[in-house]
Motif scaffolding. Sequence first.
Motif, PDB file in Angstrom:
ATOM      1  N   TYR A 170       0.673  -1.331   0.158  1.00 47.25           N
ATOM      2  CA  TYR A 170      -0.056  -0.015  -0.153  1.00 47.25           C
ATOM      3  C   TYR A 170       0.751   1.141  -0.197  1.00 47.25           C
ATOM      4  N   ILE A 171       2.022   1.227  -0.955  1.00 50.27           N
ATOM      5  CA  ILE A 171       2.828   2.406  -1.013  1.00 50.27           C
ATOM      6  C   ILE A 171       2.822   2.694  -2.528  1.00 50.27           C
ATOM      7  N   SER A 172       3.406   3.908  -2.797  1.00 48.33           N
ATOM      8  CA  SER A 172       3.421   4.064  -4.294  1.00 48.33           C
ATOM      9  C   SER A 172       4.740   3.626  -4.769  1.00 48.33           C
ATOM     10  N   SER A 173       4.869   3.321  -6.142  1.00 49.67           N
ATOM     11  CA  SER A 173       6.003   2.816  -6.802  1.00 49.67           C
ATOM     12  C   SER A 173       7.165   3.705  -6.500  1.00 49.67           C
ATOM     13  N   PRO A 174       6.845   4.959  -6.981  1.00 55.13           N
ATOM     14  CA  PRO A 174       8.115   5.773  -6.890  1.00 55.13           C
ATOM     15  C   PRO A 174       8.615   5.989  -5.706  1.00 55.13           C
ATOM     16  N   TYR A 175       7.818   5.963  -4.493  1.00 55.78           N
ATOM     17  CA  TYR A 175       8.187   5.937  -3.175  1.00 55.78           C
ATOM     18  C   TYR A 175       9.050   4.714  -2.735  1.00 55.78           C
ATOM     19  N   LEU A 176       8.635   3.637  -3.277  1.00 59.35           N
ATOM     20  CA  LEU A 176       9.304   2.036  -3.105  1.00 59.35           C
ATOM     21  C   LEU A 176      10.590   2.193  -3.820  1.00 59.35           C
ATOM     22  N   SER A 177      10.608   2.804  -5.063  1.00 58.86           N
ATOM     23  CA  SER A 177      12.047   2.847  -5.687  1.00 58.86           C
ATOM     24  C   SER A 177      13.065   3.634  -4.872  1.00 58.86           C
ATOM     25  N   ARG A 178      12.567   4.788  -4.768  1.00 60.26           N
ATOM     26  CA  ARG A 178      13.665   5.677  -4.038  1.00 60.26           C
ATOM     27  C   ARG A 178      13.930   5.126  -2.629  1.00 60.26           C
ATOM     28  N   LEU A 179      13.095   4.791  -1.819  1.00 61.12           N
ATOM     29  CA  LEU A 179      13.482   4.028  -0.503  1.00 61.12           C
ATOM     30  C   LEU A 179      14.412   2.972  -0.751  1.00 61.12           C
TER      31      LEU A 179
ATOM     32  N   LYS B 287      16.497   2.015  -3.046  1.00 58.37           N
ATOM     33  CA  LYS B 287      17.585   2.637  -3.609  1.00 58.37           C
ATOM     34  C   LYS B 287      18.576   3.365  -2.513  1.00 58.37           C
ATOM     35  N   ASN B 288      17.881   4.124  -1.514  1.00 59.86           N
ATOM     36  CA  ASN B 288      18.662   4.829  -0.748  1.00 59.86           C
ATOM     37  C   ASN B 288      19.319   4.177   0.530  1.00 59.86           C
ATOM     38  N   VAL B 289      18.205   2.956   0.824  1.00 58.38           N
ATOM     39  CA  VAL B 289      18.597   2.218   2.117  1.00 58.38           C
ATOM     40  C   VAL B 289      19.589   1.158   1.777  1.00 58.38           C
ATOM     41  N   TYR B 290      19.423   0.433   0.265  1.00 62.96           N
ATOM     42  CA  TYR B 290      19.980  -0.919   0.199  1.00 62.96           C
ATOM     43  C   TYR B 290      21.302  -0.536  -1.109  1.00 62.96           C
ATOM     44  N   HIS B 291      21.218   0.677  -1.410  1.00 60.84           N
ATOM     45  CA  HIS B 291      22.427   1.462  -2.362  1.00 60.84           C
ATOM     46  C   HIS B 291      22.252   0.648  -3.788  1.00 60.84           C
ATOM     47  N   ILE B 292      21.031  -0.011  -4.397  1.00 64.05           N
ATOM     48  CA  ILE B 292      20.942  -0.770  -5.468  1.00 64.05           C
ATOM     49  C   ILE B 292      19.610  -0.668  -5.884  1.00 64.05           C
ATOM     50  N   SER B 293      19.342  -0.460  -7.031  1.00 56.43           N
ATOM     51  CA  SER B 293      17.949  -0.235  -7.623  1.00 56.43           C
ATOM     52  C   SER B 293      16.918  -1.372  -7.428  1.00 56.43           C
ATOM     53  N   PHE B 294      15.699  -1.218  -7.270  1.00 56.48           N
ATOM     54  CA  PHE B 294      14.859  -2.586  -6.951  1.00 56.48           C
ATOM     55  C   PHE B 294      15.020  -3.510  -8.309  1.00 56.48           C
ATOM     56  N   HIS B 295      15.015  -2.682  -9.509  1.00 54.84           N
ATOM     57  CA  HIS B 295      15.143  -3.777 -10.508  1.00 54.84           C
ATOM     58  C   HIS B 295      16.488  -4.374 -10.613  1.00 54.84           C
ATOM     59  N   GLN B 296      17.549  -3.899 -10.325  1.00 55.07           N
ATOM     60  CA  GLN B 296      18.806  -4.574 -10.407  1.00 55.07           C
ATOM     61  C   GLN B 296      18.978  -5.567  -9.478  1.00 55.07           C
TER      62      GLN B 296
END
Length: 813
Positions: free
Chosen positions: A193-202, A204-213
């Motif tokens: 129940y969160i937005s896709s842009p928010y999850l993507s940024r989150l 990347k910021n926490v794990y230093h790798i993109s969701f897709h990668q």
Amino acid sequence: MIMTIGVDPWSKIRFLSKVESESPIQKDEFRFLLATEASIYVVYDDKNIELKQGDFLLINAHKSLLVKNHDSDMFISIYLDDFEFNGEYFENGISSRVEGCSAINKSTEDEQLIECFYNIIDIRLHPEKYISADLLQSYNQIIALLFHHYLVRDKEQAPQQNNVPKNAIEAKRYIDRHYQKPITLDYVASHFYISSPYLSRLFKNVYHISFHQYITNLRLSSALREMMNTGNTLTDIALNNGFPNVGAFTKVFKKVYSQTPGAFRKNGRSANNVSQPIEDSYHPQKEMNQFINSIELQHEKTQKMVFTNIFQNIKNQPELSQSWRQIINLGPAKGILTHSLEQQIEQSQSDINFIYGRLFALFTDEMLMVANNGQNFSFAKIDDVLEVLIQNGLIPFIELGAKPLTVNVTASHRLKTEDLYHFISNQELSIQEFYQKFIRHCISKWGVKRVSKWYFEVWYPSPSVMQNAKLNAEGNRPYISQFVKNFASVYRAIKALLPEAQVGGCGLSADLDYNNLDLILESWDKETLPDFFSVYLYAQEFDNSNVTIDVKNNISSNPDQLLKMIRDIKTKLLRHDLRHIPLLVTEWNISVSDRNFVNDSLFKAAYIIKNVLTCGPEVKMFGYWQLSDNSGTYSDSNEILHGGTGILTKDSIKKPAYYAFKMLSNFTGNLLRSREDVTICSHGYERLNVLIYNYKHFNSIYYLNTENGIDPENVNSIFENTAPYNGEIEIEGIIPGRYLIKKWEINPRYGDILNRWLRWGRISELGGEDIRYLQANNAPSLDIHFVDITDRLKLSFNLEANSSCLFEIYRAS
């Protein structure tokens, strides 16, 4: 011929081709790089490492590896059977939780792993000599070694849960469990129940790798494992691992490995290798033979020691050095005015009885009250500090330089630096005039006879040590010529009033400023040579110009580094015809870090005993840094232990280091024999003391992490081995009779506050009753018994890693 029992053992052990060795490390895989012939130079996690023939590197999946020469290497993968068995802890895989390298301070466990590799390779080369149980034995031993000695927490890639947003943790956990399904960023975002842009940024910021990668890497690693270990079609493999079709899988695979999955399978490994004969799977015959030829296995030494004729010429034997007792560091002067430190001084004097108490930062704006005209001072607070020392039987040892109060995480990282020094630079009064006012005041208060026994040390304000610290006008000019000039002024000022007082310096930090030593000795005014020459010794090495290994902390891999530095300094004093000047080590420790849990561990007791016995006889004073953790506390030190350098915690709980000094205080007399880790001394013919320690130095895990990078739960994993020291000592020539034997022992169950704290679940804050319990009930073990001796004394010992014991033997009346 190999006889199979259940699962083929080779399904868990792989020799990788060059192409396979570049593939991502899988979640249940331990991957080793072995040097088979000549040296291999690699870059591992931005560190340059030379692996010599027979060495290995255990690769952490989260760290990068570049092999500079690929001609003399061999990769072995060991797969863990059912890596989910330990629950959530291994949710992200075991491969990111291990690390090790035999090229850095090779340990007993390193040698055991190498022997296992030797056995596995020999089985591969000569299967007719073995059955599968032989292979399983080596496999199981490797797994046991890895879990017990190479398992560490990866702080950089696995951030603490309480610092990570809950959404990020839950999303990552969901991906790890469902990546084999066709999930997407939008799907996971909607699930929580969160937005896709928010999850993507989150993410990347926490794990230093993109969701897709991240999800692509998981799917690719899993698919690669399936390709290597099964005969499934590429279409099945793609769909089994979350790829929408074989075309998408092929596109991603080719981008990473520069070839299609089909070509990889054809060139690298047979798809059906699990069920095929061993001869059909990849194994580098040449490299295997080279590795076999490089191994020289070590054998255990005998632990039985017989001492004969130890009482011969007993009266002419030297007395055991007590240089360690001469001085203890108390920290900055203002801390001594706190009730807790004053109590700790009283406690340590009752148990250990040091002679000199060394303190610094005596003349700060906080301690010294200056009248408006700049000519008069009130020494009231300073008097209170010095009176605490004197009332507890300590002679003041005053450091007169501009040494700042700091709290160090590592040698190069400070949590806190206090700017303390203004008073002289802001006044018209000269340094000489000020110190003469102070000396006259002390003579008036305590008498010339008492003050004449004091020591005064003028410190050379090293630019390296003073980084990030703001100095006064004099201290901000740390040139050698200026120091020598300042020393002469202070020396003359004190000696004019106290000719018998000891005035020396320069408190050289031998690890940082050793290269300046010759210039300092050459520049010293021969008319004001110091009464003593002082140095600081920390077992650190900062000049790696001749070293091929770049490590993440500066602690020396040489267990005798302090002794080496002392002898190097004495050689320079001899060269400059200054050998008549007594050498004082006014500070020593393993490092300057106040956030290193080895300071709280059992290791510290063995380290202290080892260095006191080896280095102590070389110098006049050997001053441990320091008595209490109080001066190293800061906003991050709420827990009862925080890695401070003191022998007492801020709550006055005795650490193993404290008990080491307590043990040494009972270890006195004439030195009779010293062999390996056993030292014997005596008071006459009817009282013996025997001191034994099982010291373990650091292994590669420690050097591949920062000083503060090892959690307390993992402290026992950073030593060269955990082998016990078992043995029997026989001492001949004992006067027949009945003897009382006391045996004190510091081990993981007795005297080890860190181990007890971990058993309590590393509780953050303890109540007053809990603290009082630990203060009273965390002592070494004591065993007392009588024995009748006819002609020889037999003592048995069984010491765990970094444990120590003292036998006190008295002839009964």
